[in-house]
Design a protein around this motif. Structure first.
Motif, PDB file in Angstrom:
ATOM      1  N   VAL A 132      76.718  53.751  55.473  1.00 41.54           N
ATOM      2  CA  VAL A 132      77.035  53.656  54.027  1.00 41.54           C
ATOM      3  C   VAL A 132      78.387  53.487  53.533  1.00 41.54           C
ATOM      4  N   ASP A 169      72.780  44.849  47.096  1.00 34.92           N
ATOM      5  CA  ASP A 169      71.490  44.438  47.312  1.00 34.92           C
ATOM      6  C   ASP A 169      71.204  44.176  48.740  1.00 34.92           C
ATOM      7  N   GLU A 198      70.584  47.643  50.563  1.00 32.84           N
ATOM      8  CA  GLU A 198      69.405  48.137  50.436  1.00 32.84           C
ATOM      9  C   GLU A 198      68.349  47.490  51.160  1.00 32.84           C
ATOM     10  N   ARG A 199      68.292  46.267  51.261  1.00 34.39           N
ATOM     11  CA  ARG A 199      67.380  45.187  51.950  1.00 34.39           C
ATOM     12  C   ARG A 199      67.484  45.706  53.467  1.00 34.39           C
ATOM     13  N   GLY A 231      68.062  48.482  54.739  1.00 39.06           N
ATOM     14  CA  GLY A 231      67.404  49.917  54.959  1.00 39.06           C
ATOM     15  C   GLY A 231      68.729  51.010  55.009  1.00 39.06           C
ATOM     16  N   VAL A 232      69.879  50.682  54.362  1.00 34.29           N
ATOM     17  CA  VAL A 232      70.937  51.694  54.141  1.00 34.29           C
ATOM     18  C   VAL A 232      70.896  52.229  52.866  1.00 34.29           C
ATOM     19  N   ASP A 233      70.599  53.572  52.583  1.00 30.58           N
ATOM     20  CA  ASP A 233      70.587  53.967  51.118  1.00 30.58           C
ATOM     21  C   ASP A 233      72.148  54.446  50.649  1.00 30.58           C
ATOM     22  N   PRO A 234      72.077  53.816  49.689  1.00 31.01           N
ATOM     23  CA  PRO A 234      73.634  54.024  48.927  1.00 31.01           C
ATOM     24  C   PRO A 234      73.706  55.653  48.514  1.00 31.01           C
ATOM     25  N   ASP A 235      74.978  56.002  48.703  1.00 27.59           N
ATOM     26  CA  ASP A 235      75.169  57.522  48.199  1.00 27.59           C
ATOM     27  C   ASP A 235      76.012  57.533  46.811  1.00 27.59           C
ATOM     28  N   THR A 254      79.150  55.372  46.757  1.00 27.34           N
ATOM     29  CA  THR A 254      78.796  53.671  46.571  1.00 27.34           C
ATOM     30  C   THR A 254      78.837  53.439  45.292  1.00 27.34           C
ATOM     31  N   LYS A 310      66.491  56.390  41.469  1.00 25.89           N
ATOM     32  CA  LYS A 310      66.571  56.059  43.013  1.00 25.89           C
ATOM     33  C   LYS A 310      66.434  57.350  43.729  1.00 25.89           C
ATOM     34  N   CYS A 335      69.193  59.338  43.774  1.00 22.17           N
ATOM     35  CA  CYS A 335      70.702  59.698  44.476  1.00 22.17           C
ATOM     36  C   CYS A 335      71.129  60.628  43.395  1.00 22.17           C
TER      37      CYS A 335
END
Length: 403
Positions: free
Chosen positions: A234, A258, A261-262, A264-268, A271, A298, A300
């Motif tokens: 991230v 985008d 997320e594709r 497989g890394v989740d924004p925090d 971000t 989502k 977060c």
């Protein structure tokens, strides 16, 4: 005669005159008439005379002597005396305390000379932590970036090979001091040092490229992760997004979200703060508010910075009623709005002659510990005397109580 004492670790044994010796070193700036049959305590310069001290000095006792020195300028002459003794047998702890004392004295030339001496003496094996301490002294205290780089690449000459921890410290030091032209050169020296760069190394490179505006090159480093069997995190994406937003490339930053997320890394929260701030600076405040709602959906959790950015979106869009409601939301979560937020809100209410709303904002502002400045008072008074809204206007006495 007044004898000054100091604290030593519990269970310290005083079976030698070392306590007496440390006491002398600690009091070196306050001349004493103390004398001993075994040695003369002071030279004319006021430096303790250790060359003729007869008792054996172990490395631990030498460390205590340097810890006792109040004036770091005496570190070098004291070390010179100790190094002339027959029992001179320094270890890493001795070298470390001497270097720290020399750093306090801002005597970095002496540190460089000592490092050369250590290389020749080879009295003991040194750990990576020792060299990391030296590099921090050079970089963070002395501003001698070249010396820090030299220390890193000299480590094999001391029979100590650096890990990626020391390597990344120097890379980050170069980026933080904006020596971007040297970063790539040091990075390419990883194989010479036997260091295998990790994801943190690439993140530092990306940060440096973004700071100097080479965004396309930063994107190419992002592609290096897969080539080196590494996975961007991230922080990798957030750093790139920040660089893009700083250069008004908000759409590219959103596209990167985008991609993130594709992958497989989740924004925090950081971000989203970067993206909402970027949209706000481009006056795309509605998109910023929608992104906040998307963030909540989502799962977060926003941080105080997120709420503040969204509040600025409402204020920039002159949606003062919505801003007031959002402030209520923030305060229910014990997140106080900033001084600038209150200033913008009060100015907005004043322009619309909403005296009652100004009253609420002013009282909340003072309750959170902010003091209105003269320009704000002028706006409030103009609002007070130029018109009234449906709310009960506050009196002169109420204004004074709010001050």
């Amino acid at each position: 005669m007044i004898i000054r004492t100091f604290l030593l670790p519990q269970n310290t044994k005083f079976d030698r005159p070392i306590f007496q010796l440390c006491l002398l070193c600690q009091s070196v700036s306050h001349r004493s008439n103390f004398s001993s049959s075994s040695f003369s305590p002071y030279r004319e310069s006021g430096i303790p005379n250790l060359a003729n001290y007869r008792d054996w000095l172990s490395p631990n006792e030498v460390v205590k002597i340097f810890e006792s020195l109040k004036d770091p300028n005496f570190a070098l002459p004291v070390f010179d005396q100790i190094s002339q003794r027959k029992d001179y047998n320094p270890n890493e702890a001795v070298y470390t305390i001497v270097i720290k004392k020399l750093a306090l004295a801002k005597n970095f030339d002496a540190i460089e000379a000592l490092m050369e001496r250590i290389k020749l003496e080879r009295k003991c094996r040194l750990s990576e932590e020792f060299f990391l301490t030296v590099m921090k002294v050079y970089g963070n205290v002395g501003g001698r970036i070249d010396s820090a780089i030299k220390t890193l690449f000299d480590m094999p000459d001391f029979k100590c090979w650096p890990s990626v921890k020391s390597f990344n410290f120097v890379l980050n030091l170069l980026v933080n001091t904006k020596q971007f032209e040297v970063v790539h050169e040091v990075y390419m020296g990883a194989s010479k040092l036997g260091v295998e760069a990790d994801a943190c190394s690439l993140n530092i490179i990306i940060k440096g490229l973004c700071q100097c505006g080479k965004l396309d090159a930063a994107f190419s480093v992002l592609d290096e992760f897969s080539k080196q069997n590494l996975r961007p995190g991230v922080r990798t994406y957030s750093t790139l997004m920040h660089g893009l937003c700083e250069h008004a490339r908000v759409d590219d930053a959103l596209a990167l979200l985008d991609r993130m997320e594709r992958g497989g890394v989740d924004p925090d929260a950081v971000t989203f703060n970067i993206l909402i701030s970027g949209l706000r600076k481009k006056r795309r405040v509605d998109e910023g508010i929608k992104l906040f709602d998307s963030m909540m959906l989502k799962g977060c959790d926003p941080n105080p910075g997120t709420y503040q950015e969204v509040l600025y979106c409402f204020l920039d869009d002159k949606k003062f009623a919505e801003a007031k409601e959002f402030m209520h939301r923030m305060m229910s979560k014990n997140i106080p709005p900033s001084f600038e937020s209150y200033k913008l809100l009060i100015q907005g209410f004043c322009r619309e002659n909403l005296v009652g709303e100004v009253d609420w904002a002013l009282k909340q502002m003072v309750r959170h510990g902010f003091v209105p400045k003269m320009g704000m008072w002028k706006s409030i008074l103009r609002c007070l005397f130029s018109g009234k809204d449906n709310c009960h206007p506050f009196s002169y006495e109420e204004i004074m109580r709010s001050c």
